[in-house]
Enzyme design. Structure first.
Site, PDB file in Angstrom:
ATOM      1  N   ASP A 180       0.857  -1.188   0.000  1.00  0.00           N
ATOM      2  CA  ASP A 180       0.000   0.000   0.000  1.00  0.00           C
ATOM      3  C   ASP A 180       0.891   1.234   0.000  1.00  0.00           C
ATOM      4  O   ASP A 180       1.707   1.424   0.905  1.00  0.00           O
ATOM      5  CB  ASP A 180      -0.888  -0.021   1.251  1.00  0.00           C
ATOM      6  CG  ASP A 180      -2.086   0.903   1.125  1.00  0.00           C
ATOM      7  OD1 ASP A 180      -2.180   1.621   0.111  1.00  0.00           O
ATOM      8  OD2 ASP A 180      -2.922   0.909   2.043  1.00  0.00           O
ATOM      9  N   MET A 181       0.768   2.064  -1.026  1.00  0.00           N
ATOM     10  CA  MET A 181       1.580   3.279  -1.121  1.00  0.00           C
ATOM     11  C   MET A 181       1.017   4.319  -0.160  1.00  0.00           C
ATOM     12  O   MET A 181      -0.188   4.556  -0.128  1.00  0.00           O
ATOM     13  CB  MET A 181       1.586   3.791  -2.557  1.00  0.00           C
ATOM     14  CG  MET A 181       2.094   2.752  -3.550  1.00  0.00           C
ATOM     15  SD  MET A 181       2.031   3.338  -5.255  1.00  0.00           S
ATOM     16  CE  MET A 181       1.722   1.782  -6.124  1.00  0.00           C
TER      17      MET A 181
ATOM     18  N   ASP B 154      -2.824   2.394  -6.215  1.00  0.00           N
ATOM     19  CA  ASP B 154      -1.765   2.475  -5.196  1.00  0.00           C
ATOM     20  C   ASP B 154      -1.758   1.297  -4.228  1.00  0.00           C
ATOM     21  O   ASP B 154      -1.210   1.396  -3.133  1.00  0.00           O
ATOM     22  CB  ASP B 154      -1.903   3.780  -4.405  1.00  0.00           C
ATOM     23  CG  ASP B 154      -3.236   3.886  -3.682  1.00  0.00           C
ATOM     24  OD1 ASP B 154      -4.127   3.058  -3.945  1.00  0.00           O
ATOM     25  OD2 ASP B 154      -3.386   4.808  -2.844  1.00  0.00           O
ATOM     26  N   GLU B 155      -2.327   0.165  -4.665  1.00  0.00           N
ATOM     27  CA  GLU B 155      -2.478  -0.951  -3.716  1.00  0.00           C
ATOM     28  C   GLU B 155      -2.529  -2.267  -4.477  1.00  0.00           C
ATOM     29  O   GLU B 155      -3.148  -2.362  -5.537  1.00  0.00           O
ATOM     30  CB  GLU B 155      -3.782  -0.723  -2.942  1.00  0.00           C
ATOM     31  CG  GLU B 155      -4.105  -1.717  -1.881  1.00  0.00           C
ATOM     32  CD  GLU B 155      -5.459  -1.413  -1.243  1.00  0.00           C
ATOM     33  OE1 GLU B 155      -5.893  -2.238  -0.418  1.00  0.00           O
ATOM     34  OE2 GLU B 155      -6.098  -0.391  -1.569  1.00  0.00           O
TER      35      GLU B 155
END
Length: 348
Positions: free
Chosen positions: A9-10, A103-104
């Site tokens: 996860d960013m 983003d995940e």
């Protein structure tokens, strides 16, 4: 063999990209999203979260909570560019990747060159920081539910392992809202009967799970006992692609709405062509000033990813609508997909 699942996860992704590109924003409360008073927060930096700002919050509310915040419009093409670089690093670790969003993602590294989840997670974090300049959080476990839970444990820039020996003790003190599959309404209903934590839920007989959660009851019963049989799926099929926008002010002008439809149609067409897929059900959505949603769909006799087909269909739908009140939101969606494969014809 026990699976090794990573959830990557960013951290505060859109805001982190803005801080990456503009050094003056680093360490400051950055809020990304629609900059008009009617916009919503897409993402905010951890500095802004200290003031209670969070994603999906109306922008006017964020401005009240954090008046000195730095409000910037979203740059989705830039976020996609950075996301692609991160996913290239992930693909160098394993081919079994299930993207959840820009983003995940989940990774199954069970049969990869890494036989240790912690080693793989540190490798990914190091490369993303060195090659891109961003931090990410990684959760490691033997199933998807626990890996996702672990990635959120020490954010930002966190890393966490949950193994079988830690179950169920590590879960029991958690609020029930932390359990994937328990929605807001279910949380309220359970709170009303005195169930606030997983330890309270753990004591319930399995019949009550199906009563409160329906067909997902057994899954939730299993999850809080560390059981989740879902596999990491390499290709996660989307059922639709769409774009929508909340307008800065209400409008009854079809010409103005068509400008948005034109931009949406181009972006959706480019997206479909990149993925080599076509759709045939095109939907126009609009929301009136009093928050009433209207959706109008048209299914074509053929599959398409053409900008002109999408735009012209939406234009026809809009022309048939009687717009006699203010419109606050407009959106376009395409669905009913098939993969656009080129077939090699037989000589015989």
């Amino acid at each position: 063999m026990e699976r090794i699942i990573l959830h990557v996860d960013m951290d505060a992704f859109f805001a982190s990209v803005e801080q990456l590109d503009n050094r003056n924003l680093r360490g400051k409360p950055v809020i990304v999203g629609g900059t008009s008073s009617r916009g919503v927060v897409a993402t905010c930096s951890y500095e802004a979260r200290k003031y209670g700002v969070h994603s999906a919050m109306p922008m006017f509310m964020a401005q009240k909570l954090c008046p000195h915040g730095i409000y910037v419009p979203a740059r989705f093409s830039r976020y996609r560019e950075i996301s692609n670089k991160v996913f290239d690093i992930l693909r160098d670790v394993t081919n079994i990747i299930e993207p959840v969003s820009i983003d995940e993602a989940y990774l199954d590294i069970t049969n990869s060159r890494f036989n240790n989840g912690l080693v793989a997670a540190k490798h990914i974090k190091s490369r993303v920081l060195k090659e891109i300049g961003l931090t990410i959080s990684v959760g490691i476990s033997y199933n998807k539910f626990l890996a996702k839970l672990a990635s959120d444990w020490n954010k930002p820039n966190g890393i966490m392992v949950i193994d079988k020996e830690m179950i169920p003790d590590i879960l029991l003190p958690l609020k029930i809202s932390k359990i994937h599959g328990i929605g807001k309404k279910s949380v309220e209903r359970l709170n009303n009967i005195g169930i606030f934590y997983v330890k309270d839920l753990y004591e319930m007989p399995i019949d009550l799970y199906t009563e409160y959660f329906g067909k997902y009851g057994v899954e939730i019963y299993d999850r809080i006992r560390g059981i989740d049989s879902r596999e990491v799926k390499e290709n996660r099929d989307r059922k639709s692609y769409g774009k929508e926008r909340t307008l800065s002010s209400d409008t009854q002008s079809k010409e103005e709405l068509l400008q948005y439809i034109d931009n949406f149609s181009k972006e959706i067409s480019e997206n479909l062509k990149r993925k080599n897929i076509k759709g045939r059900t095109i939907t126009l959505k609009y929301k009136t000033y009093n928050f009433i949603n209207h959706t109008r769909s048209r299914t074509l006799t053929y599959y398409t990813n053409s900008y002109k087909d999408i735009y012209n269909t939406c234009k026809e739908i809009l022309e048939e609508e009687n717009i006699n009140v203010g419109i606050r939101l407009i959106g376009v969606t395409i669905s009913s997909f098939k993969e656009d494969k080129i077939e090699q014809l037989s000589l015989f």
